[in-house]
Design a protein around this motif. Sequence first.
Motif, PDB file in Angstrom:
ATOM      1  N   PHE A 197       0.836  -1.211   0.000  1.00 28.28           N
ATOM      2  CA  PHE A 197       0.000   0.000   0.000  1.00 28.28           C
ATOM      3  C   PHE A 197       0.868   1.259   0.000  1.00 28.28           C
ATOM      4  CE2 PHE A 197       0.679   1.184   4.487  1.00 28.28           C
ATOM      5  CZ  PHE A 197       1.184  -0.015   5.003  1.00 28.28           C
ATOM      6  N   PRO A 198       0.292   2.376  -0.482  1.00 32.38           N
ATOM      7  CA  PRO A 198       1.061   3.626  -0.501  1.00 32.38           C
ATOM      8  C   PRO A 198       1.094   4.279   0.883  1.00 32.38           C
ATOM      9  CG  PRO A 198      -1.151   4.004  -1.351  1.00 32.38           C
ATOM     10  CD  PRO A 198      -1.044   2.527  -1.078  1.00 32.38           C
ATOM     11  N   THR A 199       2.196   4.935   1.211  1.00 27.32           N
ATOM     12  CA  THR A 199       2.245   5.839   2.364  1.00 27.32           C
ATOM     13  C   THR A 199       2.851   7.137   1.824  1.00 27.32           C
ATOM     14  OG1 THR A 199       4.492   5.619   3.283  1.00 27.32           O
ATOM     15  CG2 THR A 199       2.930   3.831   3.769  1.00 27.32           C
ATOM     16  N   GLU A 200       2.965   8.169   2.644  1.00 29.47           N
ATOM     17  CA  GLU A 200       3.534   9.421   2.150  1.00 29.47           C
ATOM     18  C   GLU A 200       5.040   9.314   1.910  1.00 29.47           C
ATOM     19  OE1 GLU A 200       2.410   8.768   5.062  1.00 29.47           O
ATOM     20  OE2 GLU A 200       3.372   9.871   6.684  1.00 29.47           O
ATOM     21  N   THR A 201       5.700   8.312   2.523  1.00 32.67           N
ATOM     22  CA  THR A 201       7.154   8.180   2.335  1.00 32.67           C
ATOM     23  C   THR A 201       7.473   7.306   1.136  1.00 32.67           C
ATOM     24  OG1 THR A 201       7.193   6.331   3.906  1.00 32.67           O
ATOM     25  CG2 THR A 201       7.714   8.549   4.756  1.00 32.67           C
TER      26      THR A 201
END
Length: 352
Positions: free
Chosen positions: A33-37
């Motif tokens: 999944f995507p995270t901001e980092t």
Amino acid sequence: MKTKIVKIDENNIDPEAIKEAGEVLKNGGLVAFPTETVYGLGGDALNEASSAKIYAAKGRPSDNPLIVHISKMESLSGIVKEIPKAAYLIAEKYWPGPLTMIFHKSDAVPYATTGGLETVAVRMPSHKTARALIDAAGGYVAAPSANRSGRPSPTVARYVIEDLDGQVEMIIDGGEVSIGLESTIIDLTGEHPMILRPGYITQAMLEEAAGEIEVDSTIIDSNSGQAPKAPGMKYRHYAPKGELTIVEGEPEAVVDHINKELTKFLGTDIKTGVIATDETAARYLGGVIKSVGRREDEEAIARHLFRILREFDDDEVQVIFAESFPREGIGQAIMNRLLKAAGHRIVQAKRA
Ligand code: TXA
Ligand code: MG
């Protein structure tokens, strides 16, 4: 295993898709999944078998602990023994966000998740899809970066798919991440808080919240001969397949030096490349030239670095030269990753 790939827009989250992803995690499966980092490879942090699957999917050494992701402050007390005052001060300013704190772990966290350690790393991401997924999964998601061990961390879903297709139940495509370097890690279990991995949240920013903070000296000094305190920092990392050399010095001298080096390969069948900046890109003599962004725009450089390292692999470049960056602020994190990618091969450009 057939991997399901689902697009989810952070600003218009499909609740059904998140529910399905949460069920996969609750049942012991894996979801990237995507995270901001960077993108994460998620499993249920409190389930030993899930953590074992994460190590297998990444090809990661099992002594390298995972970060546990939470979505609300109340969850923290469920997995740590105590919460020091500094943690509250830091969390108030920088959670949710690109920051990981290390605590003494509680019995709820299996050693399979912490690589056998008595401590646990915890992060509360700000990315809305990540937060919704953590909630749907029951509150605790272990997630290393979603790359095969040793490769640059993925900042776009394409590279997650390249590394993990067929190894995980689901990959959530949320487009390009906003920061591009992994979270800052700060250890709160010692006598003084200490930064173990530099990132977007800098030493100065942390000191603003919690007073004096130490920095693990192995982060910047490659020749200290000491082992880094974060187990993962000792492994060769981020490396492109080509041989990468960083060239340090006055900008003009760096361009001259790299051009001289490039000339040596002219007329050979060795493919060369340069990690350049907008200011210099047009001045290199040949090969695959890629700009990481404008020199003053460190955030853009951070966001583009890992993608560019991967692109050199796609282009089968064998010899790569990189400009260097000031090691201050976010620059410290940029140079930390670049030095690791280069196996600490760095040369000084001298004026001709
Ligand atoms: O931004 C990030 O932190 C991303 C996203 C997905 O959240 N995650 C990430 O995880 O970078 P990973 O596994 O690629 O890096 C975690 C680092 C490793 O260097 C590991 O050794 C260190 O954190 N670490 C984890 N738990 C630790 C602990 N208890 N003590 C010391 N270091 C720890
Ligand atoms: Mg990683």
